[in-house]
Enzyme design. Structure first.
Site, short mmCIF file in Angstrom:
data_model
loop_
_atom_site.label_atom_id
_atom_site.label_comp_id
_atom_site.label_asym_id
_atom_site.label_seq_id
_atom_site.Cartn_x
_atom_site.Cartn_y
_atom_site.Cartn_z
N HIS A 216 72.89 28.22 27.13
CA HIS A 216 71.73 28.93 27.67
C HIS A 216 70.70 29.36 26.65
O HIS A 216 69.64 29.86 27.01
CB HIS A 216 72.18 30.15 28.48
CG HIS A 216 72.70 31.26 27.61
ND1 HIS A 216 71.88 32.18 27.02
CD2 HIS A 216 73.95 31.58 27.20
CE1 HIS A 216 72.61 33.04 26.29
NE2 HIS A 216 73.86 32.68 26.39
N1 UDP Z 1 80.19 35.07 31.58
C1 UDP Z 1 80.49 35.20 32.93
N2 UDP Z 1 80.26 34.13 33.76
C2 UDP Z 1 79.73 32.95 33.33
C3 UDP Z 1 79.42 32.84 31.94
C4 UDP Z 1 79.64 33.92 31.11
O1 UDP Z 1 80.99 36.24 33.36
O2 UDP Z 1 79.54 32.03 34.13
C5 UDP Z 1 80.40 36.25 30.69
C6 UDP Z 1 81.23 35.99 29.45
O3 UDP Z 1 82.61 36.16 29.70
C7 UDP Z 1 80.69 37.04 28.48
C8 UDP Z 1 79.24 37.14 28.87
O4 UDP Z 1 79.14 36.64 30.19
O5 UDP Z 1 81.33 38.28 28.72
C9 UDP Z 1 78.40 36.32 27.91
O6 UDP Z 1 77.12 36.21 28.38
P1 UDP Z 1 76.08 35.11 27.87
O7 UDP Z 1 76.78 33.94 27.31
O8 UDP Z 1 75.13 34.90 28.99
O9 UDP Z 1 75.23 35.90 26.76
P2 UDP Z 1 75.32 36.05 25.17
O10 UDP Z 1 76.68 36.60 24.86
O11 UDP Z 1 75.04 34.74 24.56
O12 UDP Z 1 74.25 37.04 24.84
#
Ligand code: UDP
Length: 371
Positions: A216
């Site tokens: 993403h």
């Molecule tokens: N997550 C979720 N469902 C999904 C994908 C990710 O619950 O389909 C959770 C994952 O376990 C983690 C968080 O969302 O706790 C991560 O979010 P994301 O990857 O969007 O953001 P980043 O960490 O890169 O800021």
């Protein structure tokens, strides 16, 4: 409560600002622990950055997060426009409440907008997940991290590298608190519910028989070439293993816009799933391919191999363990990724303070915060 008692003082009000999926996962243990700290009252502000069922509501329901007191509706097309609108809409909330402090989480645009709103209204700011640096200013998240950390009065840090980055940037020692990783506290808090998730049966998956993919990051999805290269790498995994790909709405939009949908043939493409289902999918996978920040951390904590499709990471402790490995997209091959994901020698739970005591450590500091 005795309001006539001269020693009684009204609770200090904190603004807790959230807006995206990873923010919700981090805010849940914080707001749960907050109930034990009568020194404070809370106004939860949802910036509306992620707002639908899959990206927002499911997290409030599953993680027992109180309904936000304030919902913003920023609209806007471009990221800069959205940040400006969130910041502007927070003005009325900050004017209405006399906040003593504000809490922001992570590195997303809502974090930046919330930090700016707090500082512009002379409200003391605490940043949870401070100090992380990819040292790559092409990433919008890196810009957010640097600005927010330089505005904040208190820094709650997940790993030692964050402490060193803040020191190097001149942040005073007394403001820096290595408390551990609050996202991991959620995982520990909800372990039983995660374990009970029926998602494997629903998708007809066998433990260790599939690879989980999430993509993403803006730098990967806002360029047709980068996204095509990533999808090609992912498609190269499907001959040996089933590939489960919960598609982020932003990535889905770009795939359609760029006409790249044919790369998804043969993959198990699903909507983003709730938190319990996602961590269960992670825990039972052969390994994960991602560009997410939080998922690098969750896989490291669980001892699951993770192939991170980026040139760098702001979470170097995950590389030290070995379970997380960087695969810059310009050089990576599907077979190298597969080789990494097939390793079975990583141990779970090795990072200091990545446990269920993080929010307690945060409140030890907040309870003595001079606000
Ligand atoms: N997550 C979720 N469902 C999904 C994908 C990710 O619950 O389909 C959770 C994952 O376990 C983690 C968080 O969302 O706790 C991560 O979010 P994301 O990857 O969007 O953001 P980043 O960490 O890169 O800021």
């Amino acid at each position: 409560m005795n309001f006539f008692n001269p020693f009684y003082s009204l609770p200090r009000r904190l603004a807790v600002i959230v807006g995206t999926r990873p923010n919700f996962v981090k805010a849940a243990p914080f707001l749960r622990e907050a109930k034990n700290h009568p020194r404070f009252d809370y106004t939860v502000i949802h910036t509306g950055q992620h707002f639908d069922q899959n990206m927002s509501e499911v997290f409030f329901a599953e993680l027992g997060i109180p309904r936000p007191d304030v919902f913003l509706n920023p609209g806007g097309e471009k990221h800069t426009e959205k940040i400006a609108l969130m910041f502007d809409q927070m003005k009325d909330v900050f004017k209405q409440h006399k906040f003593a402090g504000a809490i922001v989480f992570g590195d997303v645009n809502s974090t930046l907008a919330g930090a700016l709103a707090a500082i512009k209204h002379n409200v003391r700011l605490a940043h949870i997940e401070a100090g992380l640096r990819s040292h790559d200013r092409r990433m919008p998240e890196e810009i957010n991290r640097v600005i927010v950390d330089h505005l904040a009065h208190l820094h709650f840090v997940t790993e030692q590298s964050g402490v060193e980055n803040l020191r190097r940037e001149g942040v005073k020692e007394r403001k820096i608190h290595l408390v551990g990783n609050i996202m991991i506290e959620s995982l520990e808090l909800y372990r039983n519910k995660i374990e009970a998730s029926p998602i494997l049966a629903q998708l007809q998956l066998k433990p260790k028989g599939y690879i989980l993919v999430t993509i993403h990051r803006q730098e990967n999805t806002d360029s047709k070439q980068a996204l095509a290269e990533i999808l090609q790498l992912v498609a190269g995994l499907k001959n040996q293993y089933q590939v489960v790909f919960p598609l982020h709405p932003g990535t889905k939009k770009r795939i359609e816009e760029y006409g790249l949908a044919s790369f998804l043939t043969g993959l198990t493409v699903i909507e983003p799933v709730g938190y319990f289902d996602f961590v269960k999918l992670t825990k039972d996978s052969l390994g994960v391919v991602t560009d997410s920040g939080g998922i690098q951390e969750e896989t490291s904590h669980l001892g699951i191999p993770c192939a991170t499709l980026r040139d760098n990471t702001e979470r170097p402790v995950t590389l030290e363990l070995g379970s997380n490995k960087l695969f810059p997209i310009a050089e990576a091959t599907s077979s190298e990724i597969l080789q990494h994901l097939k390793r079975l020698d990583f141990k779970p739970g090795l990072i200091p303070f990545w446990d269920s005591g993080v929010s307690k450590r945060i409140f030890q500091v907040l309870d003595n915060w001079e606000i």
